[in-house]
Design a protein around this motif. Structure first.
Motif, mmCIF file in Angstrom:
data_model
loop_
_atom_site.group_PDB
_atom_site.id
_atom_site.type_symbol
_atom_site.label_atom_id
_atom_site.label_comp_id
_atom_site.label_asym_id
_atom_site.label_seq_id
_atom_site.Cartn_x
_atom_site.Cartn_y
_atom_site.Cartn_z
ATOM 1 N N LYS A 1 -4.869 2.970 -6.218
ATOM 2 C CA LYS A 1 -6.132 3.757 -6.017
ATOM 3 C C LYS A 1 -6.848 3.376 -4.834
ATOM 4 O O LYS A 1 -7.493 4.387 -4.080
ATOM 5 N N LYS A 2 -6.934 2.116 -4.588
ATOM 6 C CA LYS A 2 -7.492 1.584 -3.515
ATOM 7 C C LYS A 2 -6.933 2.092 -2.160
ATOM 8 O O LYS A 2 -7.657 2.362 -1.160
ATOM 9 N N MET A 3 -5.619 2.233 -1.996
ATOM 10 C CA MET A 3 -4.817 2.260 -0.998
ATOM 11 C C MET A 3 -5.198 3.810 -0.648
ATOM 12 O O MET A 3 -5.175 4.343 0.423
ATOM 13 N N LYS A 4 -5.075 4.748 -1.806
ATOM 14 C CA LYS A 4 -5.273 6.335 -1.485
ATOM 15 C C LYS A 4 -6.564 6.524 -1.113
ATOM 16 O O LYS A 4 -6.731 7.437 -0.311
ATOM 17 N N ALA A 5 -7.548 5.817 -1.523
ATOM 18 C CA ALA A 5 -8.943 6.048 -0.767
ATOM 19 C C ALA A 5 -8.859 6.082 0.779
ATOM 20 O O ALA A 5 -9.701 6.628 1.589
ATOM 21 N N LEU A 6 -7.863 5.216 1.295
ATOM 22 C CA LEU A 6 -7.857 4.978 2.976
ATOM 23 C C LEU A 6 -7.068 6.220 3.231
ATOM 24 O O LEU A 6 -7.559 6.877 4.554
ATOM 25 N N PHE A 7 -6.348 6.787 2.765
ATOM 26 C CA PHE A 7 -5.546 7.938 3.322
ATOM 27 C C PHE A 7 -6.221 9.336 3.170
ATOM 28 O O PHE A 7 -6.105 10.062 4.133
ATOM 29 N N VAL B 1 2.945 -4.287 -5.527
ATOM 30 C CA VAL B 1 3.086 -2.888 -4.707
ATOM 31 C C VAL B 1 4.194 -2.975 -4.106
ATOM 32 O O VAL B 1 4.974 -2.018 -3.964
ATOM 33 N N ARG B 2 4.441 -4.111 -3.339
ATOM 34 C CA ARG B 2 5.458 -4.112 -2.298
ATOM 35 C C ARG B 2 6.840 -3.978 -2.894
ATOM 36 O O ARG B 2 7.678 -3.310 -2.595
ATOM 37 N N ARG B 3 6.818 -4.971 -4.287
ATOM 38 C CA ARG B 3 8.154 -4.869 -4.819
ATOM 39 C C ARG B 3 8.297 -3.866 -5.497
ATOM 40 O O ARG B 3 9.562 -3.513 -6.194
ATOM 41 N N ARG B 4 7.417 -3.153 -6.259
ATOM 42 C CA ARG B 4 7.683 -1.736 -7.051
ATOM 43 C C ARG B 4 7.695 -0.763 -6.052
ATOM 44 O O ARG B 4 8.510 0.171 -6.475
ATOM 45 N N TRP B 5 7.104 -0.529 -4.920
ATOM 46 C CA TRP B 5 7.399 0.700 -4.143
ATOM 47 C C TRP B 5 7.918 0.419 -2.616
ATOM 48 O O TRP B 5 8.474 1.612 -2.239
ATOM 49 N N ALA C 1 -3.344 -5.137 3.454
ATOM 50 C CA ALA C 1 -3.808 -5.960 3.729
ATOM 51 C C ALA C 1 -5.222 -6.242 3.170
ATOM 52 O O ALA C 1 -5.956 -7.520 3.206
ATOM 53 N N ASN C 2 -5.907 -5.120 2.447
ATOM 54 C CA ASN C 2 -7.305 -5.446 1.782
ATOM 55 C C ASN C 2 -6.773 -5.528 0.229
ATOM 56 O O ASN C 2 -7.825 -5.968 -0.510
ATOM 57 N N LEU C 3 -5.554 -5.827 -0.019
ATOM 58 C CA LEU C 3 -5.256 -6.117 -1.358
ATOM 59 C C LEU C 3 -5.407 -7.776 -1.573
ATOM 60 O O LEU C 3 -5.164 -8.432 -0.557
#
Length: 299
Positions: A291-297, A255-259, A245-247
């Motif tokens: 990288k942005k998503m990983k920061a949340l995890f 990201v959605r279509r690649r992963w 949601a933050n992207l």
């Protein structure tokens, strides 16, 4: 045994027609007293049996049905005695047989020219068989039709105690029309015994073998760990949703279509052609988004 102490108001309801089976019999305090009482009930003549069966069939006369059942209770006792070797309570077997008898009375056709006892034996044995198979062992020993046949015939076919030799196995297999492997498997099941899962029978016996609970344990199935794992998965999924949601819309789509689209994962070049940029630019956008998503995890 519950059925042996029922009051006159007790009734079995089937097809919306209650049959008060034990009304007319005084409350009985023991199995021996019950057996003595049912053997005092007169046996019906063929003519009386036909007349009662027609009254029940044509007029739904419950008194006629009750009399038919009562007159055959002694036969249920006789059949139950044949299953004494399974280690189950005689009273329970008789109770199950009585249920089969009542089912037979409901289905009996007096015009077929057979006595009720000949018709009812199938229903009586069927109820007893089902009870034995459900209660003889904690783990079911017979599930298929062939196994059920073996279960009730193998003991009769054995000529001596102990394990059968090869010749006896072949004879039993031929007699029951099953394979030798099935005979051996059922003999093994019949020879086994149930053991407690949690602890030996005598916990003070230091020489007692360990209980299955001591070596059949898996931490993966611990309820607390299952709950903790499920809770962690829910948290991870929520973080994934928040990260997406933050992207921005393009990064989220890449990201959605690649992963996340397992059925139609797209290549960098295909996305580059679609967005009119180079494949390297798509890779950079993807890397920055991850990288942005990983920061949340890791936060």
């Amino acid at each position: 045994m519950a059925a042996m102490t029922q009051t006159p108001s007790t009734a079995l309801v089937a097809n919306n027609l209650p049959i008060p089976v034990f009304s007319g019999l005084a409350p009985i305090g023991s199995l021996e007293s019950y057996i003595g009482a049912v053997h005092q009930i007169p046996v019906l003549s063929a003519e009386d049996e036909q007349a009662l069966a027609r009254r029940f069939r044509d007029a739904e006369d419950l008194d006629a049905a009750r009399e038919l059942v009562h007159s055959h209770l002694r036969f249920v006792v006789h059949v139950a005695r044949g299953y004494n070797g399974y280690g189950l309570q005689m009273g329970d077997l008789i109770q199950e047989g009585n249920i089969g008898l009542m089912k037979a009375v409901k289905r009996f056709d007096p015009e077929q020219g057979v006595r009720l006892v000949s018709f009812a034996v199938h229903w009586i044995r069927a109820e007893m068989h089902e009870f034995i198979l459900k209660n003889w062992r904690i783990v079911k020993v017979a599930t298929t039709k062939a196994q059920r046949k073996l279960f009730f015939n193998l003991r009769k076919s054995k000529t001596r105690l102990g394990w059968m030799n090869a010749e006896e196995v072949r004879a039993v297999a031929a007699d029951l029309n099953v394979s030798e492997r099935e005979v051996l498997e059922m003999e093994s099941r019949l020879s086994g015994r149930d053991i407690g899962f949690d602890a030996p029978a005598d916990e003070d016996d230091e020489h007692a073998p360990p209980s299955p609970a001591a070596y059949l344990r898996t931490e993966a199935e611990d309820p607390s760990q299952i709950y903790e794992r499920a809770d962690d998965e829910d948290n991870q999924l929520e973080l994934l949703r928040e990260g997406l949601a933050n992207l921005d819309a393009r990064s989220r789509d890449i990201v959605r279509r690649r992963w996340l689209d397992a059925d139609s994962k797209i290549t960098l070049q295909e996305l580059a052609d679609e967005y009119g940029v180079s494949a390297e630019r798509i890779r950079q956008i993807e890397a920055n988004a991850l990288k942005k998503m990983k920061a949340l995890f890791v936060a």
